[in-house]
Design a protein around this motif. Structure first.
Motif, PDB file in Angstrom:
ATOM      1  N   LYS A  71       0.817  -1.213   0.000  1.00 54.99           N
ATOM      2  CA  LYS A  71       0.000   0.000   0.000  1.00 54.99           C
ATOM      3  C   LYS A  71       0.850   1.262   0.000  1.00 54.99           C
ATOM      4  CE  LYS A  71      -4.053  -2.201   2.030  1.00 54.99           C
ATOM      5  NZ  LYS A  71      -5.131  -2.111   3.030  1.00 54.99           N
ATOM      6  N   SER A  72       0.177   2.355  -0.333  1.00 54.53           N
ATOM      7  CA  SER A  72       0.807   3.672  -0.368  1.00 54.53           C
ATOM      8  C   SER A  72       0.365   4.450   0.864  1.00 54.53           C
ATOM      9  CB  SER A  72       0.398   4.423  -1.634  1.00 54.53           C
ATOM     10  OG  SER A  72       0.929   5.721  -1.643  1.00 54.53           O
ATOM     11  N   VAL A  73       1.334   5.054   1.556  1.00 52.11           N
ATOM     12  CA  VAL A  73       1.069   5.781   2.796  1.00 52.11           C
ATOM     13  C   VAL A  73       1.516   7.232   2.626  1.00 52.11           C
ATOM     14  CG1 VAL A  73       1.534   5.933   5.272  1.00 52.11           C
ATOM     15  CG2 VAL A  73       1.396   3.686   4.152  1.00 52.11           C
ATOM     16  N   LEU A  74       0.620   8.158   2.978  1.00 52.54           N
ATOM     17  CA  LEU A  74       0.926   9.580   2.899  1.00 52.54           C
ATOM     18  C   LEU A  74       0.818  10.194   4.288  1.00 52.54           C
ATOM     19  CD1 LEU A  74       1.440  12.135   1.081  1.00 52.54           C
ATOM     20  CD2 LEU A  74      -1.054  12.416   1.053  1.00 52.54           C
ATOM     21  N   THR A  75       1.862  10.940   4.680  1.00 56.73           N
ATOM     22  CA  THR A  75       1.828  11.725   5.910  1.00 56.73           C
ATOM     23  C   THR A  75       2.103  13.179   5.552  1.00 56.73           C
ATOM     24  OG1 THR A  75       4.185  11.521   6.412  1.00 56.73           O
ATOM     25  CG2 THR A  75       2.743   9.720   7.160  1.00 56.73           C
ATOM     26  N   LEU A  76       2.113  14.045   6.556  1.00 59.34           N
ATOM     27  CA  LEU A  76       2.358  15.464   6.269  1.00 59.34           C
ATOM     28  C   LEU A  76       3.693  15.699   5.577  1.00 59.34           C
ATOM     29  CD1 LEU A  76       1.102  17.455   9.393  1.00 59.34           C
ATOM     30  CD2 LEU A  76       0.121  17.434   7.106  1.00 59.34           C
ATOM     31  N   GLU A  77       4.686  14.852   5.873  1.00 62.91           N
ATOM     32  CA  GLU A  77       5.985  15.008   5.229  1.00 62.91           C
ATOM     33  C   GLU A  77       5.897  14.866   3.715  1.00 62.91           C
ATOM     34  OE1 GLU A  77       7.028  13.438   9.395  1.00 62.91           O
ATOM     35  OE2 GLU A  77       5.413  13.230   7.927  1.00 62.91           O
ATOM     36  N   GLY A  78       4.871  14.165   3.231  1.00 63.12           N
ATOM     37  CA  GLY A  78       4.755  13.906   1.804  1.00 63.12           C
ATOM     38  C   GLY A  78       3.965  14.933   1.022  1.00 63.12           C
ATOM     39  N   LEU A  79       3.403  15.945   1.692  1.00 58.68           N
ATOM     40  CA  LEU A  79       2.685  17.001   0.976  1.00 58.68           C
ATOM     41  C   LEU A  79       3.677  17.890   0.235  1.00 58.68           C
ATOM     42  CD1 LEU A  79       0.414  15.972   2.837  1.00 58.68           C
ATOM     43  CD2 LEU A  79      -0.243  18.350   3.230  1.00 58.68           C
ATOM     44  N   SER A  80       3.215  18.523  -0.814  1.00 56.86           N
ATOM     45  CA  SER A  80       4.065  19.451  -1.559  1.00 56.86           C
ATOM     46  C   SER A  80       4.420  20.636  -0.674  1.00 56.86           C
ATOM     47  CB  SER A  80       3.350  19.946  -2.813  1.00 56.86           C
ATOM     48  OG  SER A  80       2.252  20.786  -2.453  1.00 56.86           O
ATOM     49  N   MET A  86       0.626  26.312   2.918  1.00 58.82           N
ATOM     50  CA  MET A  86      -0.751  26.779   3.012  1.00 58.82           C
ATOM     51  C   MET A  86      -1.428  26.228   4.272  1.00 58.82           C
ATOM     52  SD  MET A  86      -3.819  26.266   0.221  1.00 58.82           S
ATOM     53  CE  MET A  86      -2.845  26.992  -1.101  1.00 58.82           C
ATOM     54  N   THR A  87      -1.196  24.953   4.554  1.00 63.48           N
ATOM     55  CA  THR A  87      -1.799  24.324   5.726  1.00 63.48           C
ATOM     56  C   THR A  87      -1.301  24.977   7.007  1.00 63.48           C
ATOM     57  OG1 THR A  87      -2.006  22.213   4.562  1.00 63.48           O
ATOM     58  CG2 THR A  87      -2.062  22.147   6.974  1.00 63.48           C
ATOM     59  N   ALA A  88       0.002  25.150   7.113  1.00 59.05           N
ATOM     60  CA  ALA A  88       0.568  25.771   8.303  1.00 59.05           C
ATOM     61  C   ALA A  88       0.056  27.195   8.476  1.00 59.05           C
ATOM     62  CB  ALA A  88       2.087  25.763   8.226  1.00 59.05           C
ATOM     63  N   HIS A  89       0.006  27.937   7.378  1.00 59.43           N
ATOM     64  CA  HIS A  89      -0.454  29.332   7.445  1.00 59.43           C
ATOM     65  C   HIS A  89      -1.880  29.396   7.988  1.00 59.43           C
ATOM     66  CE1 HIS A  89      -0.164  33.552   5.544  1.00 59.43           C
ATOM     67  NE2 HIS A  89      -1.251  33.515   6.298  1.00 59.43           N
ATOM     68  N   ALA A  90      -2.744  28.504   7.518  1.00 55.77           N
ATOM     69  CA  ALA A  90      -4.142  28.527   7.953  1.00 55.77           C
ATOM     70  C   ALA A  90      -4.256  28.263   9.453  1.00 55.77           C
ATOM     71  CB  ALA A  90      -4.945  27.500   7.163  1.00 55.77           C
ATOM     72  N   PHE A  91      -3.529  27.264   9.951  1.00 50.17           N
ATOM     73  CA  PHE A  91      -3.619  26.947  11.374  1.00 50.17           C
ATOM     74  C   PHE A  91      -3.003  28.045  12.232  1.00 50.17           C
ATOM     75  CE2 PHE A  91      -4.880  22.775  10.017  1.00 50.17           C
ATOM     76  CZ  PHE A  91      -5.629  22.276  11.082  1.00 50.17           C
ATOM     77  N   VAL A  92      -1.921  28.644  11.760  1.00 50.15           N
ATOM     78  CA  VAL A  92      -1.289  29.716  12.527  1.00 50.15           C
ATOM     79  C   VAL A  92      -2.164  30.963  12.524  1.00 50.15           C
ATOM     80  CG1 VAL A  92       0.717  31.226  12.677  1.00 50.15           C
ATOM     81  CG2 VAL A  92       1.023  28.806  12.117  1.00 50.15           C
ATOM     82  N   MET A 179       4.997  23.201  14.684  1.00 52.83           N
ATOM     83  CA  MET A 179       3.994  22.373  15.365  1.00 52.83           C
ATOM     84  C   MET A 179       2.920  21.898  14.399  1.00 52.83           C
ATOM     85  SD  MET A 179       3.272  24.237  18.997  1.00 52.83           S
ATOM     86  CE  MET A 179       4.544  24.464  20.233  1.00 52.83           C
ATOM     87  N   ALA A 180       2.432  22.801  13.568  1.00 54.76           N
ATOM     88  CA  ALA A 180       1.347  22.454  12.651  1.00 54.76           C
ATOM     89  C   ALA A 180       1.748  21.352  11.680  1.00 54.76           C
ATOM     90  CB  ALA A 180       0.890  23.697  11.892  1.00 54.76           C
ATOM     91  N   LEU A 181       3.014  21.331  11.306  1.00 54.87           N
ATOM     92  CA  LEU A 181       3.485  20.365  10.307  1.00 54.87           C
ATOM     93  C   LEU A 181       4.102  19.116  10.929  1.00 54.87           C
ATOM     94  CD1 LEU A 181       5.026  22.874   7.755  1.00 54.87           C
ATOM     95  CD2 LEU A 181       2.821  21.697   7.609  1.00 54.87           C
TER      96      LEU A 181
END
Length: 877
Positions: A71-80, A86-92, A179-181
């Motif tokens: 199987k293929s596993v994706l975590t936050l480390e694998g996002l572009s 963008m994700t970190a900015h939104a949470f911050v 922290m967010a990432l």
């Protein structure tokens, strides 16, 4: 061992895994993927370990690795990079994180949700994150963050982040992007060459004599490097913050006192081997009858629980005026017995410590504790070495709420390091964590309260007893605080309160957010509601007639001279309270007070060192712990405000480089006293800057400030002027139910002195309300024969996002003259009035006055998705 094939974040991996190994273990230990966190393995009930497996979001701690072959596993480390930013900015931007431990899982859940549903509603977001538990935020700002992220993915601009800001600015939380990432390392994320792993052997019985300990089978196992018992402790085996009554190991011939007692500790090459070896240690017990009822524990003839102290751990008396006469002459008198329950802190990061030997023969301890200098002192004594031989560094933790004041695994980890000469990490499972660390005290409170014909309070008599469990911790101080807050934020001319903390063989109880004030608040608010009915007033009116003002006496006899914002908070909710009543809603109201600073005669400190570094940054050292409350951020803001330098110039640190022992981060005092020290030290730096020096000119300069606060008086002290506390927080909350009796809205007005960072301050209140609602309705940790009935997170009753009602926060600023820029603590007051307000709303809904927490028989509790424990409650304590 077997081989599986995974694609992890786009990279093919052939991995050997052990039988029964979880995907979480594989990702963390074999792939080095640290954004997935272990909060509850193998329960799969906190969401911290979330990954996307072949397009499906799954909790990896409950997913066997062998079932993921191919199987293929994706975590936050694998996002572009773009998606991560963008994700970190939104949470911050939304201030959607506090301790940060749960956020990587929530951030990945947000991606999974938004990939399938680009424009979800708030209710849809709450439902989507139901598997995730957050103990800090109350979910309000997490949902805000996911809404922001959804908008950004649709092409809408994200709000800009402040790059600097002093007092009053919504400066982003220090370290929030990491922290967010999932890039911020917690203790369990640290690695060292040659590191061993520790595991504990805990007592299987609340009270039993240890007859023998046989570690031969454990020592014979491959990879086991040491097994430590009481015989191996070179120094003082007993430790504790106020009483040295807690043994790091229970010795052969001694009694265990609770199911969290440590019998032995194992060090091995990996955690799996260490745990197998711990299970192989054979312990023979002579089981004894445990002492489980605090009232029976203090009766004549009761078995002594702890050899270091009799069963009455502490007794506090607050008395003034003629209570008997005042009650006799009162127009109305109400009485009753209120009971509150034991509560698990359920911080998301379980306890963990790392100890490593240093080349000079010293030892360095990495701790998540709330008082690193207390950890240092106790570990050094345990090892029989000078304090200077133990260096200590705080790793900002994944939540604490008081539950990380006492030592957990620090001493045992340090001993294993000393015995093996190698770095050792010891990490508790969720079950071990629940068994070992102190809880919130269950209290029984008998009240008798009078008022005159107009509803003005005349007298209070209260008798309180708290179950402190097997060890002192700060239990006597919790009951002292309960006694001192027993009258709530109300003017009472005649007072007679006695509070007793008792030892039992139940789990220890110590500090937890509120520290006794929220227990007595539930009782006194119930009394106010009963008196209102007798007089013919509503809940607002009777509180309006009785709240304290400058010049009045607090419960302890202290004359209030400043920053008494309770009436301002009451007036802030007035229109909303009556608006809900006119709409036919069931409404409850509660007022509250909570000290800021320990006080009660204790000398307290704020300490700071500012060090100008070669890169023109300034290291900001302080002695208090960051645990999600935003302390390091507000200290940056104080420094920026004073010096005029950008906030990013200041890099907060908490370690033993300087002697900055301030004690525990407790009593809502870190901002109050730590902030005073930073303002003072920053003033010295500002003076040099004003003389024309640049930071380049000042490299190597150390600016010091040690602020001592030693003007408070002990409860009951015979002194000319009583001052039990430096400052107080004040609050009023309104709870509104819907037509079915379910939670609909909480309005929380809080006097914070000065909102140093409004976003973080608001988040503290929202998170506190969330905790207060669980306390009121669903949370409990009952025990049977001293053992918790359940360790399952959903059974423990912490509310999920879909259970959280709307929450409106009103920040009231009544500046505290003794605080930095008028600020005072806000970390605890947020949950103090909540249970009383909920009880009032429920009584308005169905006419039932409830005297016991949690109020599980209520329609509000029955509508909540968690906390539905089954069993024979007659056997529970």
């Amino acid at each position: 061992m077997g081989t599986i094939h995974l694609t992890v974040n786009g990279q093919p991996r052939d991995l050997e895994v052990a039988p029964g190994e979880s995907l979480l273990e594989t990702l963390r230990d074999r792939c080095g993927t640290k954004s997935v966190k272990d909060g509850c393995q193998p329960q799969g009930q906190c969401g911290c370990c979330l990954a996307i497996i072949d397009g499906q979001a799954k909790v990896t701690c409950a997913t066997p690795s062998e079932k993921c072959d191919g199987k293929s596993v994706l975590t936050l480390e694998g996002l572009s990079d773009e998606e991560r930013a963008m994700t970190a900015h939104a949470f911050v931007a939304a201030a959607g994180l506090q301790c940060g431990f749960c956020i990587p899982g929530l951030a990945l859940r947000a991606k999974h949700l938004l990939d399938k549903h680009p424009s979800p509603t708030r209710d849809e977001i709450a439902k989507a994150i139901d598997v995730h538990l957050c103990r800090c935020t109350g979910y309000v700002k997490i949902i805000d963050a996911i809404e922001l992220l959804a908008a950004a993915r649709r092409g809408e601009p994200l709000p800009p982040l402040l790059e600097t800001g002093g007092v009053g600015a919504a400066l982003p939380r220090y370290g929030a992007v990491e922290m967010a990432l999932g890039d911020h390392p917690y203790v369990a994320d640290l690695e060292r060459p040659g590191m061993l792993h520790g595991a504990l052997v805990l007592s299987g019985h609340a009270r039993a004599r240890v007859v023998s300990i046989d570690a031969r089978a454990a020592l014979a196992m491959d990879g086991v490097r040491a097994v430590a018992t009481a015989d191996d402790v070179p120094g003082e085996r007993w430790y504790g913050m106020l009483h040295a009554d807690w043994p790091g190991f229970v010795a052969v011939g001694e009694e265990t006192r609770c199911v969290g007692d440590v019998i032995a500790a194992v060090a091995a090459d990996d955690e799996r081997t260490a745990r197998a070896a711990a299970a192989a240690v054979a312990v023979e017990y002579e089981v004894l009858e445990p002492v489980l009822d605090p009232e029976l524990a203090i009766a004549d003839g009761a078995a002594r629980v702890n050899p270091q102290h009799d069963n009455v751990l502490g007794r506090t008396r607050v008395a003034r005026g003629d209570v008997d006469g005042a009650l006799r002459d009162s127009a109305h008198v109400v009485s009753g017995t209120w009971r509150t329950q034991r509560i698990e802190h359920l911080f998301l990061e379980p306890e963990c410590a790392l100890a490593e030997p240093l080349p000079d023969g010293a030892l360095k301890l990495y701790t998540q504790g709330q008082g690193i200098f207390d950890d240092r002192r106790q570990v050094a004594r345990f090892l029989g070495v000078p304090v200077e031989a133990v260096q200590v560094e705080l790793v900002p933790n994944g939540g604490a709420f008081g539950g990380k004041e006492d030592m957990s695994v620090q001493a045992q980890t340090a001993l294993l390091c000393a015995l093996t000469g190698r770095p050792v990490m010891t990490r508790l499972t969720r079950e071990e964590s629940i068994r070992l660390h102190p809880k919130r005290h269950p209290l029984t409170m008998r009240y008798e309260v009078g008022c005159d014909a107009e509803g003005r309070l005349t007298a209070i008599r209260a008798r309180l007893i708290g179950d402190s469990g097997a060890y002192a911790s700060v239990g006597a101080k919790v009951l002292e605080r309960a006694a001192g807050h027993a009258c709530g934020p109300y003017r009472v001319p005649n007072v007679d309160v006695e509070a007793i903390a008792a030892y039992t063989n139940n789990p220890p109880c110590g500090a937890m957010r509120g520290f006794g004030a929220n227990q007595v608040s539930f009782a006194i608010e119930g009394c106010l509601d009963l008196l209102a009915e007798a007089v013919g007033l509503d809940g607002y009116q009777i509180r309006d007639r009785n709240v304290l003002a400058i010049g009045d006496l607090f419960s302890t006899g202290q004359v209030l001279e400043k920053s008494v914002g309770i009436r301002k908070t009451l007036e802030a909710v007035r229109d909303r309270y009556y608006e809900a009543k006119r709409a036919g809603k069931a409404v409850g109201i509660g007022c509250a007070v909570k000290n800021s600073g320990i006080g009660n005669g204790v000398s307290e400190w704020g300490k700071c060192r500012l060090v100008v570094e070669a890169d023109r940054s300034v290291s900001l050292y302080n002695g208090y712990t960051e645990m999600g409350q935003g302390l390091l951020t507000v200290l940056q803001q104080f420094a920026a405000e004073v010096t005029g330098l950008p906030a990013a110039t200041f890099h907060p640190k908490v370690d033993s480089t300087f002697a900055l022992d301030c004690g525990q981060t407790t009593g809502s005092r870190a901002t109050l006293f730590g902030g005073k020290a930073v303002v003072s030290a920053a003033g010295h730096l500002r003076a040099d800057l004003d003389r024309g020096a640049s930071l380049a000119d000042l490299v190597g300069r150390v600016y010091a400030a040690d602020e001592v606060i030693d003007d408070t008086t002990a409860v009951g002290a015979d002194v000319a002027k009583i001052k039990t506390h430096t400052a107080f927080g004040w609050a009023t909350q309104v709870c509104v139910l819907d037509e079915a009796g379910r939670l609909e809205l909480v309005i929380a007005a809080h006097d914070v002195g000065r909102a140093v960072n409004p976003d973080l301050c608001e988040g503290q209140v929202e998170g506190s309300v969330h905790m207060g609602l669980g306390y009121a309705l669903t949370e409990e940790l009952p025990t049977e024969d001293g053992m918790p009935v359940s360790f399952r997170l959903r059974d423990l009753g912490v509310l999920r996002a879909r259970d959280m009602p709307a929450c409106e926060v009103i920040l009231v600023e009544d500046p505290e003259p003794e605080g930095p820029y008028g600020a005072k603590g806000v970390g605890e007051i947020g949950l103090v009035p909540t249970a009383g307000a909920v009880a009032g709303a429920l009584a308005a809904f169905d006419g039932i006055r409830r005297y016991t927490l949690p109020m599980k028989d209520s329609p509000a509790a029955r509508a909540i998705s968690v906390g539905h424990l089954k069993g024979d409650r007659s056997r529970w304590r």
